[in-house]
Motif scaffolding. Structure first.
Motif, PDB file in Angstrom:
ATOM      1  N   CYS A 136      69.060 -51.736 -13.645  1.00 24.11           N
ATOM      2  CA  CYS A 136      68.758 -52.770 -14.789  1.00 24.11           C
ATOM      3  C   CYS A 136      68.553 -51.841 -16.057  1.00 24.11           C
ATOM      4  O   CYS A 136      68.460 -50.725 -16.088  1.00 24.11           O
ATOM      5  CB  CYS A 136      67.409 -53.431 -14.376  1.00 24.11           C
ATOM      6  SG  CYS A 136      65.886 -52.485 -14.251  1.00 24.11           S
ATOM      7  N   VAL A 188      57.881 -57.512 -14.823  1.00 19.76           N
ATOM      8  CA  VAL A 188      57.307 -56.642 -15.790  1.00 19.76           C
ATOM      9  C   VAL A 188      57.513 -56.861 -17.023  1.00 19.76           C
ATOM     10  O   VAL A 188      56.999 -56.253 -18.044  1.00 19.76           O
ATOM     11  CB  VAL A 188      57.308 -55.178 -15.598  1.00 19.76           C
ATOM     12  CG1 VAL A 188      56.886 -54.717 -14.120  1.00 19.76           C
ATOM     13  CG2 VAL A 188      58.753 -54.654 -15.620  1.00 19.76           C
ATOM     14  N   ALA A 189      58.473 -57.860 -17.301  1.00 19.37           N
ATOM     15  CA  ALA A 189      59.000 -58.394 -18.691  1.00 19.37           C
ATOM     16  C   ALA A 189      59.295 -57.408 -19.779  1.00 19.37           C
ATOM     17  O   ALA A 189      58.575 -57.336 -20.762  1.00 19.37           O
ATOM     18  CB  ALA A 189      57.656 -59.531 -19.239  1.00 19.37           C
ATOM     19  N   CYS A 190      60.313 -56.543 -19.431  1.00 16.15           N
ATOM     20  CA  CYS A 190      60.862 -55.494 -20.417  1.00 16.15           C
ATOM     21  C   CYS A 190      61.407 -56.246 -21.857  1.00 16.15           C
ATOM     22  O   CYS A 190      61.846 -57.379 -21.567  1.00 16.15           O
ATOM     23  CB  CYS A 190      62.032 -54.910 -19.892  1.00 16.15           C
ATOM     24  SG  CYS A 190      61.405 -53.753 -18.555  1.00 16.15           S
ATOM     25  N   CYS A 239      69.114 -57.325 -16.257  1.00 14.62           N
ATOM     26  CA  CYS A 239      67.865 -57.508 -15.801  1.00 14.62           C
ATOM     27  C   CYS A 239      67.475 -58.720 -14.685  1.00 14.62           C
ATOM     28  O   CYS A 239      68.322 -59.429 -14.556  1.00 14.62           O
ATOM     29  CB  CYS A 239      67.060 -58.262 -17.097  1.00 14.62           C
ATOM     30  SG  CYS A 239      65.442 -58.304 -16.858  1.00 14.62           S
ATOM     31  N   TYR A 240      66.715 -58.337 -13.846  1.00 12.55           N
ATOM     32  CA  TYR A 240      66.568 -59.027 -12.803  1.00 12.55           C
ATOM     33  C   TYR A 240      65.115 -60.125 -12.739  1.00 12.55           C
ATOM     34  O   TYR A 240      64.638 -60.361 -11.658  1.00 12.55           O
ATOM     35  CB  TYR A 240      66.486 -58.097 -11.233  1.00 12.55           C
ATOM     36  CG  TYR A 240      67.914 -57.751 -11.266  1.00 12.55           C
ATOM     37  CD1 TYR A 240      68.943 -58.093 -10.508  1.00 12.55           C
ATOM     38  CD2 TYR A 240      67.913 -55.977 -11.510  1.00 12.55           C
ATOM     39  CE1 TYR A 240      70.035 -57.262 -10.570  1.00 12.55           C
ATOM     40  CE2 TYR A 240      69.097 -55.383 -11.446  1.00 12.55           C
ATOM     41  CZ  TYR A 240      70.326 -56.032 -10.780  1.00 12.55           C
ATOM     42  OH  TYR A 240      71.151 -55.446 -10.642  1.00 12.55           O
ATOM     43  N   LEU A 254      64.273 -56.141 -23.818  1.00 11.28           N
ATOM     44  CA  LEU A 254      65.270 -55.687 -23.824  1.00 11.28           C
ATOM     45  C   LEU A 254      65.767 -54.927 -25.204  1.00 11.28           C
ATOM     46  O   LEU A 254      66.417 -54.084 -25.172  1.00 11.28           O
ATOM     47  CB  LEU A 254      66.225 -56.231 -23.060  1.00 11.28           C
ATOM     48  CG  LEU A 254      65.788 -56.493 -21.598  1.00 11.28           C
ATOM     49  CD1 LEU A 254      67.072 -57.449 -21.006  1.00 11.28           C
ATOM     50  CD2 LEU A 254      65.915 -55.136 -20.684  1.00 11.28           C
ATOM     51  N   CYS A 290      62.074 -58.797 -12.785  1.00 13.36           N
ATOM     52  CA  CYS A 290      61.294 -58.191 -11.777  1.00 13.36           C
ATOM     53  C   CYS A 290      59.705 -58.671 -11.866  1.00 13.36           C
ATOM     54  O   CYS A 290      59.188 -58.558 -10.872  1.00 13.36           O
ATOM     55  CB  CYS A 290      61.292 -56.862 -11.552  1.00 13.36           C
ATOM     56  SG  CYS A 290      60.741 -55.905 -12.827  1.00 13.36           S
ATOM     57  N   ARG A 349      57.131 -49.459 -12.790  1.00 10.38           N
ATOM     58  CA  ARG A 349      58.235 -50.228 -13.790  1.00 10.38           C
ATOM     59  C   ARG A 349      57.259 -50.622 -15.014  1.00 10.38           C
ATOM     60  O   ARG A 349      55.982 -50.859 -14.872  1.00 10.38           O
ATOM     61  CB  ARG A 349      58.803 -51.575 -13.208  1.00 10.38           C
ATOM     62  CG  ARG A 349      59.693 -51.139 -12.026  1.00 10.38           C
ATOM     63  CD  ARG A 349      60.146 -52.479 -11.438  1.00 10.38           C
ATOM     64  NE  ARG A 349      61.335 -51.956 -10.633  1.00 10.38           N
ATOM     65  CZ  ARG A 349      62.438 -52.479 -10.716  1.00 10.38           C
ATOM     66  NH1 ARG A 349      62.612 -53.589 -11.325  1.00 10.38           N
ATOM     67  NH2 ARG A 349      63.527 -51.975  -9.852  1.00 10.38           N
TER      68      ARG A 349
END
Ligand code: SF4
Length: 1011
Positions: free
Chosen positions: A605, A635-637, A630-631, A639, A633, A287
């Protein structure tokens, strides 16, 4: 330089696996330039390793740095290992024949736990002590990487370090840093331990020797404790490449000589996955999703085709259907590739991503069937594992696939999933039967389906890592249920015989059992792995070789409690891979685990809730500002950037508006209306599935009903025609036949006939010499060769006839269109081909021949040329007798030659038969002095006089060079390890009644060829 393996390599299967010299292989031999030497040692056979995208990436990446020389080695197949051990020879790199222990770094990619025993083979044959603790201070660094390096404890004793994460940014500086540290170790400035600690402080590196271990009270597992050096982190964080476009996918990697599993220009189009399948380790540890730009993908793909000459390409990532602009991308690339006569495949499709446009494009390729992975046979189980597809998606995709004329569908499933019941297992085969029923309804009895079922192994770093793995006897019982369900279906063929339309395949339960022990294991397993390896375990991932008893014996002998390794782990327990940080928040995996046990799905996501695939055009994408799921998780996308990047990709591809479909796919009117599962998707599967066909399965003709609607029958024929026309738009172009003389020497002597054909076809492509092809669904280049040459026998003069289409000077072959064409000059063909053939294939001469029947053949009364089949009636061979302690001077060879010619017959064994070699030998003579010197130099033989024999080569029979050497009595002892006579072909002979010509002084170009 004569290859270290030259004396025996002809005795192993596929010798080219070990010889290197491939086109685009990189050999750096200027020591003054090289600061670090790396060998990528792949723990599986060449055929697999040469298809591995990660190895291609790293090989190219490291070699791009002028200070680094990166070479390759592959696990030797069992026959080769036996030969190496019998002779006490090391495993050497393909590029410079260096033993592995002579490199600064040996990098081993761990893709799969069942390659652990091959890891030991690589070390042992490479001259590296198996255990890290036994290595010399300045020994080579044994560095592992790849997904299995994220849970490396079972092999911790054998490795010096594990690289955690993605290599592109940090691997080149790491190997340079280690080479410098190694020089300091050699100079006595540092210890190995100190150098490793220094390296681990600067790079994402786990060095097992630098950590204490403890026993976890809850599970009894050995886990990794505190670091033993203050410079080393308690948890090792992975490396991640934020922008893949900084590292374009390489298009200049070595082109395999021997047949590889995938011989195509494949491009990784994205990394990571948004689906969140709970069993999938790659989906968790890679990810977030990062996509390559369409331009970068196109450059790599087209570059790969043009540089390497591949005739197939592939787009690949964990889920291609989720690539945000997959449909416009495929359309654009497929159009470019079709012009070049190159096909394209798309890997890892999903049952919901197959919109009509994408399928229309794929239907124009030569792929014979499609594959999806529903993973589970009931919706309940798909929700448990978070596989975001519904029965409706699978049905719809099956319908769309069969309706386009494909007759083969493959579905992948798993058994042994948490909370699974027998109905879920039977549901797998029932799903297969339902999909086959859809195919039968559309294309009748040609529809086929393969249901492939593997066993679930709960992998580290996934939400299911705490789950128990089902015991092997239970997996076998469930496999029995599958067979029963498939058998019951098979008997409902309805035509008096068995219906074989559904094929059930399942994996060896023993392989999955050991995979689970190794994946979930701790450091205690090192002794087991070594014991099993010493007992002969090799290539354990190959079911035909795998020996379960070897493993169970070793596990028992070392007191390993298998039940504890495979049982449920408390969520509070410390796990043997907890010290590896793959970037996920602690609570994320646990939350997903709990949802799995409750059967609750988490929609993908990075997408709008309820959307399954991304918009395929700007008109739809730009106004859609809905929130992306977004959950958090860990990895701090970003968006917003994710959304913007997708718009940029669509803009680049010119996908402004929805496609106006020009080809309509007609489906039987009795079927229910199609539901578009492409963009709208029908929401999360957890929110309820679309009922297309009611409880009895799909409407339309039942399985076993052979009725095939006429329009569908026509579509199938039409697809074959469309593929032919689209793949080879220039079929029918004028062509000429060229007779090319070439030498096949050195490593190339070990190319089998099919490998040679493939190699030459690629060389013609690289040179943009357009091969005329046969008609039909799978067109083949029109090439013919002279008499077959034995594997390992070099030749100084082979002939081939090849049909090449006429061209337009100044235009690439795919740019020609309908422009008037001209014949290629023979000299042009020779120059262009000679410039792109790999070492060992030496193009010597080219002439245009006018064969009977060709429009350009001379009109009567001139006699047209004959094809090679009619032309050649003998071959000339060269023999250098085996050393037998006596000098083989020219006079002695003359006596040997005269003795054979004086005999009325010379019978030798060929398998169960006897052949009379004397009847096939037309002439024997001796070549000495200057001529022999030149021939020996061309063949890389020690200088000395040679025997030359002219041997009949017609449809009525011929003799191999080794058989002639036997008949002459110069072959040597029959001990397979002994040195035999060296044999080669000098050339082919077109008129055997001619006197044997004198070898010209210009040897080695002395082939007696039809020129
Ligand atoms: S941060 Fe959010 S969008 Fe990114 S991978 Fe994790 S869950 Fe998905």
């Amino acid at each position: 330089m004569r290859h270290l393996y030259a004396d025996f390599i002809d005795r192993v299967a596929k010798p080219m696996r070990y010889l290197g010299g491939e086109y685009q292989a990189v050999v750096k031999d200027d020591p003054a330039q090289i600061a670090a030497r790396v060998c990528l040692a792949f723990p599986d056979v060449y055929d697999i390793g040469m298809s591995h995208l990660g190895t291609k990436i790293i090989y190219s990446l490291l070699n791009r740095d002028p200070r680094i020389a990166c070479e390759r080695a592959f696990a030797p197949w069992t026959d080769m290992e036996a030969e190496l051990r019998a002779r006490g020879l090391p495993l050497v790199s393909l590029e410079t024949q260096r033993p592995l222990c002579e490199f600064d770094v040996v990098g081993i990619s761990l893709q799969y736990e069942l390659t652990f025993t091959n890891l030991l083979t690589l070390l042992d044959l490479g001259g590296i002590p198996l255990r890290a603790a036994d290595r010399a201070e300045d020994a080579t660094l044994v560095l592992v990487g790849g997904p299995t390096a994220s849970h490396p404890e079972p092999v911790a004793a054998f490795i010096d370090a594990a690289f955690i994460g993605e290599a592109e940014e940090l691997l080149p500086p790491l190997v340079l840093a280690w080479a410098a540290l190694r020089r300091e170790i050699t100079a006595g400035v540092r210890t190995r331990r100190d150098a490793l600690a220094e390296l681990a402080s600067r790079f994402p590196l786990y060095v097992p020797a630098l950590y204490a271990t403890e026993t976890d009270a809850a599970t009894g597992m050995i886990v990794v404790g505190a670091p033993l050096d203050p410079r080393v982190p308690a948890r090792v964080s992975r490396a991640m490449v934020a922008d893949l476009d900084k590292f374009p996918f390489p298009s200049d990697t070595p082109v395999p000589y021997a047949e590889a599993v995938f011989e195509r220009a494949s491009v990784e189009i994205a990394r990571g996955c948004t689906e969140g399948c709970r069993f999938c380790q790659a989906g968790m540890i890679y990810r977030p999703v990062r996509e390559r730009s369409p331009q970068s993908i196109a450059d790599s793909l087209i570059g790969g085709v043009e540089k390497a000459g591949y005739e197939e390409t592939g787009l690949t990532c964990l889920s291609t259907a989720d690539f945000s602009s997959i449909t416009p991308l495929v359309k654009q690339l497929a159009g470019e590739l079709r012009k070049r006569g190159v096909s394209m495949s798309v890997a890892s499709l999903r049952a919901y991503g197959l919109n009509e446009d994408l399928l229309d494009e794929l239907a124009l390729t030569r792929i014979s069937g499609l594959t999806f992975a529903p993973e589970a046979g009931t919706q309940r189980m798909r929700d448990v594992v978070n596989k975001n597809v519904t029965e409706a998606h699978i049905e719809e995709s099956s319908r769309r696939v069969y309706a386009r004329g494909w007759h083969r569908l493959k579905l992948y499933f798993m058994i042994g999933l948490p909370t699974e019941e027998d109905d879920d297992v039977r549901g797998i085969v029932e799903t297969g039967w339902r999909m086959l029923g859809i195919g039968r309804g559309l294309i009748g009895h040609r529809a086929e389906i393969t249901v492939s079922v593997s066993s679930h192994v709960p992998k580290p770093h996934t939400p299911l890592q705490w789950c128990a793995q089902e015991p092997e006897p239970e997996i076998r019982r469930k496999q029995g249920l599958l067979r029963q369900a498939a058998g019951a279906g098979n008997n409902r063929g309805g035509r008096g015989g068995r219906d074989t339309g559904l094929k059930l395949k399942h994996h060896d339960s023993g392989v999955s059992f050991i995979e689970g022990v190794l994946a979930r294991g701790d450091r205690r397993l090192a002794d087991v792995i070594e014991a099993v390896w010493r007992a002969g375990a090799r290539f354990d991932g190959w079911e035909e070789i795998f020996d379960l008893e070897r493993w169970t014996t070793a596990l028992a002998a070392h007191g390993v409690d298998v039940a504890a390794y495979l049982g449920t782990r408390p969520v509070t327990a410390r796990l043997p891979w907890d010290h590896i940080d793959v970037g996920l928040e602690d609570g994320f995996l646990l939350g997903e685990y709990r949802k799995a046990l409750k059967g609750r799905a988490s929609p993908p996501c990075g997408k709008v809730a309820g959307m399954l695939i991304h918009h395929t055009n700007l008109a739809d994408a730009e106004p859609d500002r809905r929130k992306l799921v977004c959950y958090d998780c860990g990895v701090a996308c970003d968006l917003s950037k994710m959304r913007d990047d997708r718009l940029v990709a669509l803009r680049t591809l010119g996908a402004a508006q929805p496609t106006v479909r020009t080809r309509e796919v007609v489906v039987d009117a009795t079927l229910p209306a199609l539901v578009d599962v492409s963009e709208r998707g029908g929401g999360s599967p957890a929110e309820g599935s679309l009922d297309l066909a009611g409880p009895g399965g799909p409407a339309g003709p039942a399985a076993g009903d052979g009725a095939v609607p006429r329009d569908v029958r026509n579509r199938e024929t039409e697809r074959a025609e469309r593929v032919r026309l689209n793949g080879h738009h220039h079929v029918g172009a004028p062509y000429s036949t060229y007779r090319i003389r070439f030498a096949k020497v050195g490593r190339a002597a070990f190319l089998g006939h099919l490998d040679l054909m493939r190699l030459l076809a690629r060389s013609f492509r690289r040179a943009d010499l357009p091969l005329a092809v046969t008609r039909g669904f799978s067109p083949k280049p029109r090439v013919s060769f002279g008499p077959a040459l034995g594997l390992g026998v070099p030749s100084l003069g082979e002939l081939m006839d090849v049909d090449l289409e006429h061209i337009v000077p100044g235009l690439r072959s795919w740019e020609i269109g309908d422009a008037p064409r001209t014949e290629l000059a023979a000299e042009d063909v020779l120059d262009r081909l000679a410039g792109v053939c790999p070492p060992g294939i030496e193009i010597q001469a080219c002439t245009v021949v006018r064969l009977a029947g060709h429009p350009l053949a001379p009109a009567a009364p001139a006699k047209p040329d004959a094809g090679l089949g009619k032309l050649i009636d003998a071959v000339d061979i060269l023999i250098q007798p085996a050393a037998d302690g006596m000098a083989h001077d020219a006079a002695r060879l003359q006596r040997i030659a005269a003795a054979l010619l004086a005999r009325p017959e010379a019978r030798i064994a060929r398998g169960d038969k006897q052949i009379d070699v004397r009847a096939l030998v037309l002439e024997v003579s001796v070549i000495a002095d200057e001529a022999a010197l030149k021939l020996c130099a061309a063949l890389d033989w020690a200088n000395g006089p040679l025997l030359r024999a002219r041997v009949r080569a017609t449809a009525d029979g011929s003799a191999k060079p080794s058989e002639v050497a036997r008949a002459l009595g110069v072959w040597g002892p029959d001990d397979p390890r002994a040195q035999h006579a060296l044999v080669a072909r000098l050339g082919v002979v077109t008129d055997a009644t001619r006197a044997v010509p004198v070898v010209p002084a210009s040897a080695p170009s002395v082939a007696i060829a039809a020129d």
